[in-house]
Design an enzyme around this catalytic site. Structure first.
Site, PDB file in Angstrom:
ATOM      1  N   ILE A   1       0.340   3.063  54.847  1.00  0.00           N
ATOM      2  CA  ILE A   1      -0.427   3.685  53.704  1.00  0.00           C
ATOM      3  C   ILE A   1      -1.704   4.337  54.459  1.00  0.00           C
ATOM      4  CG2 ILE A   1       0.430   2.377  51.879  1.00  0.00           C
ATOM      5  CD1 ILE A   1      -1.922   0.575  52.308  1.00  0.00           C
TER       6      ILE A   1
ATOM      7  N   ASP B   1     -20.990   2.148  59.337  1.00  0.00           N
ATOM      8  CA  ASP B   1     -20.017   3.204  59.158  1.00  0.00           C
ATOM      9  C   ASP B   1     -19.417   3.676  57.722  1.00  0.00           C
ATOM     10  OD1 ASP B   1     -18.009   5.047  60.406  1.00  0.00           O
ATOM     11  OD2 ASP B   1     -16.310   3.576  60.633  1.00  0.00           O
TER      12      ASP B   1
ATOM     13  N   GLY C   1      -8.900   4.151  63.200  1.00  0.00           N
ATOM     14  CA  GLY C   1      -9.282   3.956  64.368  1.00  0.00           C
ATOM     15  C   GLY C   1      -8.805   2.618  65.238  1.00  0.00           C
TER      16      GLY C   1
ATOM     17  N   GLY D   1      -5.782   1.094  63.912  1.00  0.00           N
ATOM     18  CA  GLY D   1      -4.493   0.993  63.877  1.00  0.00           C
ATOM     19  C   GLY D   1      -3.966   1.465  62.729  1.00  0.00           C
ATOM     20  N   LYS D   2      -2.868   1.055  62.361  1.00  0.00           N
ATOM     21  CA  LYS D   2      -2.178   1.448  61.146  1.00  0.00           C
ATOM     22  C   LYS D   2      -2.281   0.534  60.289  1.00  0.00           C
ATOM     23  CE  LYS D   2       1.830   4.073  63.286  1.00  0.00           C
ATOM     24  NZ  LYS D   2       3.052   4.273  63.752  1.00  0.00           N
TER      25      LYS D   2
END
Length: 834
Positions: free
Chosen positions: A496, A614, A500, A502-503
């Protein structure tokens, strides 16, 4: 007639000067210092003047004055021969200090030629060179003439370069330059040599030039480069020179609008190239390879320059480009990138930290469209990047010195190796013993975090149920087998999102609970530190506007985080780039308010503030009811102590959202989050990316573009077209003022997140205010008098004992976000917020 001839000559001379000036960049450095160390007079090198040591003595912080010179006969012939005649000696720690008129990236060039003179043999010198933030050279010595070039981001109003002799030795310097670098020369982001993620953060990196090479052409001296760089021929780096041939068409080079410029590389670089020496043989199948010596243990930025000066038509040249063993530009077609022939182009790459002594760059044929085998490369720049300690020093001892120490090093290595081996055996024995005991005493359990701040007991087929200990992260572990089952063995169709780290996979637990599973990519720029930070932060926090961590897994070298599933994805995806229906102004405001509550809780909910670092629309997630929750705490950092104003730390964050003061000074405060949130506010209003290179220059950066319209009082001109005519003027005005204050240049001028939250609630009230004869009248929204207790709200996860809220009852484990803010503001009458 004589007068005409003089005029004609003058006209030709003017045309020549104009054509010459057009060959160079219009960039004028804000700071430019050039010193000929030890010289009693000024020295000209090409088209620049190096000040005499006497005139430059005011830049020195030491009164020591030891100057030496040498015979002209011994000086190596080069463009810097004049600088090598004299030198300044430092027998104690000494510094040059330069006033910086415009902070940003600057060249630092150090010129060394170790001659022998009077009482000094410069070949015996051994010393270190540093700035306040970076080590440039450590225990350096040289036997050859050398130019050391660095590109350093200067954030202060002063640059200090310090020379420190090693042991009983001394330091020396023949010449020094400090010159501003054009801002666009180094971008913040570059492609990674090992995909899939790009590298971000180049703007804050100090760089050292390792190689700057003109492929297929001669030496390009600094006088022929707009930024005074030198380019050397490539023949010395070619692994097999017979496989490459040279081509030169300097006059045909063009610079595309909005692309590469002469500041990136001169025409003499783009106009020459090394190509495959295939001689038109359609069966040619080989690579042309260059090898560059580098220091181990560092990342490297590699800039590859291309210009198709060999093709006769578009889409004729296809080739592959390799860095190390990675095909970084497969089936590369320059004409698609730049839209024409002989147009300059470059691309940047960043390596992982290297464990080898060389960088290999290769070009070779591609099989696309049955193209004839050919490949080109026009130029290469390789820059060493500073390590985590801010150091660039490494590999500075000459080969002869290394060789003389090899025997001692071998003996020391053997002894140390034996000691390490014994210690390792002992450690492994105890580790094995401890793990054996743990397997006997513990079962493999997975206990998700509580979702209401209270300990709970939960059973699953992997455990019989164990009470959560609030301080025990170990008990949040999830077996890898359970995660595999929840994600259908990490089914790619269940992905989905990709970030930065990963998946991210959608998952379903055995009890039917939906979760989001973030699986770390071993090749990601983010790693163990971010993984640990995320667990530590989210295991402490419990707030309805922060995404909850359910568990994690660190088995089999995996780094996996499991969160509550957010049905509606990211705020960013609802604003642009997807097929979601447009949100109303009220929905957007409620999302901003929710995110502000979460950030306000981070800043004030504990004894020490937590700074997210962030904040961006991609890290604001929405549940099934579009309620906002702040996510991704991998870069979060604990705020300053009570007696401190900031935390000094390396700059991290996302380009476009980064606080410029934090970037300049590397000093982090909660106001850095406020700045990022201000960018998000304009993003919500305008529904466009914060950085969009495809737009005209003045529109690329959303924050800068929106601020211009805000300050001109015409913010309504740039809002999302779906909101046109649907935002009440007072609501838009107050929203714009709030975003503008968040984006103040200095943190002290920005509001706190509490103030931002207050103002956004007020913006919503102005949007829903009941006006006389208003067709949208809503009797539940009445503007009255503002309660003076509004600032005394409680944000913690404990039971509310604050009597300032008065009539508002709050349950244990909640915060003021549980109170209807329409009630809080039901007394509001003024049209101005604080």
């Amino acid at each position: 007639m004589m007068g005409f001839m003089k005029f004609h000559k003058l006209f030709i001379w003017i045309v020549f000067l104009l054509s010459l000036s057009s060959c160079y960049s219009q960039f004028t450095p804000a700071d430019s210092y050039s010193i000929d160390c030890g010289s009693p007079t000024n020295t000209s090198v090409g088209n620049r003047v190096f000040l005499s040591d006497n005139l430059a003595s005011s830049y020195l912080t030491t009164q020591q004055n030891v100057l030496v010179d040498t015979s002209a006969n011994s000086i190596p012939q080069s463009e810097y021969s004049q600088l090598y005649r004299t030198a300044r000696i430092f027998s104690q720690t000494s510094s040059y200090s330069f006033k910086i008129n415009q902070p940003g990236r600057h060249w630092i060039r150090l010129f060394f030629y170790p001659f022998s003179a009077s009482n000094y043999d410069l070949k015996t010198a051994k010393f270190s060179v540093s700035t306040r933030d970076h080590s440039l050279l450590s225990d350096y010595s040289t036997v050859n003439s050398t130019v050391k070039e660095y590109s350093v981001n200067v954030t202060d109003s002063e640059l200090e370069i310090t020379f420190t002799p090693s042991g009983g030795s001394f330091a020396f310097l023949n010449g020094l330059e400090v010159v501003s670098v054009p801002d666009p020369l180094i971008a913040d982001e570059a492609a990674s040599v090992t995909p899939p993620t790009n590298f971000r953060g180049l703007l804050t990196q100090a760089l050292e030039t390792v190689a700057r090479v003109n492929m297929g052409g001669p030496t390009v001296t600094s006088r022929n480069d707009s930024l005074w760089r030198s380019w050397v021929p490539d023949r010395g780096y070619l692994k097999n020179p017979s496989l490459a041939s040279n081509v030169s068409k300097v006059d045909s080079v063009r610079y595309p609008k909005g692309g590469a410029t002469e500041d990136d590389a001169p025409r003499s670089v783009y106009g020459t190239a090394a190509r495959m020496a295939s001689d038109g043989d359609p069966k040619s199948n080989f690579n042309v390879t260059w090898e560059f010596p580098v220091d181990r243990g560092f990342r490297y930025m590699i800039r590859l320059h291309f210009c198709d000066i060999v093709s006769d038509a578009l889409n004729e040249l296809y080739f592959n480009v390799y860095v190390q063993e990675s095909n970084v530009l497969p089936d590369f077609d320059l004409s698609i990138k730049v839209g024409g022939l002989a147009l300059a182009y470059y691309q940047d790459f960043v390596t992982q930290s290297l464990n080898t002594d060389t960088i290999k760059i290769s070009i070779g044929p591609s099989n696309v469209n049955n193209a004839l085998p050919n490949a080109i490369l026009n130029g290469v720049e390789i820059m060493k990047m500073n390590n985590s300690d801010g150091s660039l020093s490494g590999g500075d001892i000459p080969a002869s010195s290394k060789h003389s120490k090899s025997k001692v090093g071998l003996i020391v290595g053997v002894v140390v190796g034996l000691i390490v081996a014994v210690v390792l055996i002992v450690v492994l024995f105890f580790v094995h013993k401890r793990r054996k005991e743990e397997r006997l005493n513990q079962s493999k359990i997975w206990i998700p975090l509580s979702t209401n701040g209270i300990s709970q007991t939960m059973g699953s087929k992997y455990s019989n149920g164990t009470t959560i200990s609030a301080g025990s992260n170990f008990n949040y572990r999830c077996p890898f087998a359970a995660i595999q089952e929840a994600t259908n063995n990490f089914d790619e169709s269940w992905v989905i999102g990709i970030g930065g780290f990963g998946k991210v996979y959608k998952g379903v637990l055995s009890d039917g609970t939906k979760v989001a599973v973030k699986r770390g990519n071993p090749k990601s720029q983010q790693g163990l530190a971010e993984f640990q930070t995320e667990i530590e932060m989210l295991s402490q926090f419990r707030h309805r506007h922060l995404v909850s961590l359910i568990g994690y897994c660190d088995e089999k070298s995996e780094m996996i985080l499991i969160y509550e599933y957010m049905e509606n994805g990211t705020l960013k995806s609802h604003l642009y780039g997807s097929n979601y229906p447009s949100m109303s102004w009220k929905q957007r405001l409620e999302i901003c308010i929710g995110a502000a509550r979460g950030l306000h809780y981070l800043h004030t909910g504990y004894s020490k503030a937590v700074i997210h670092r962030d904040v961006k629309s991609a890290n604001i997630l929405l549940d099934e009811n579009l309620m906002a929750k702040v996510a991704d705490f991998g870069l979060s950092k604990t705020g300053p102590e009570i007696d401190q104003t900031h935390v000094s730390t390396a700059v991290k964050g996302s380009f476009g959202y980064l606080d410029p003061e934090y970037f300049r000074r590397q000093q982090l405060t909660e106001k850095s989050d406020v700045y990022s949130f201000g960018v998000v506010l304009f993003e919500v209003l305008c529904a466009r990316p914060v950085i969009d290179p495809s737009l005209p220059r003045e529109k690329v950066n959303l924050a800068e573009w929106a601020m211009k319209w805000q300050k001109s009082g015409q913010l309504e001109q740039i809002i999302d077209v779906t909101l046109k005519g649907k935002i009440r003027p007072d609501s838009l005005r107050k929203f714009g003022e709030t975003a503008e204050k968040c984006l103040s240049d200095f943190g002290v001028d920005r509001p706190s997140m509490g103030d931002v939250l207050w103002n956004l609630e007020y913006v919503l009230q102005l949007q829903e205010a009941v006006l006389p004869n208003d067709p949208d009248e809503n009797s539940t929204n009445v503007i009255g008098e503002l309660s003076p207790q509004i600032h005394d709200f409680h944000t913690g996860g404990e039971e509310n004992t604050n009597t300032g809220i008065g009539q508002f009852e709050m349950s244990s484990g909640d915060d003021i976000s549980g109170v209807s803010m329409s009630k809080v503001f039901s007394q509001l009458v003024k049209s101005e917020g604080r």
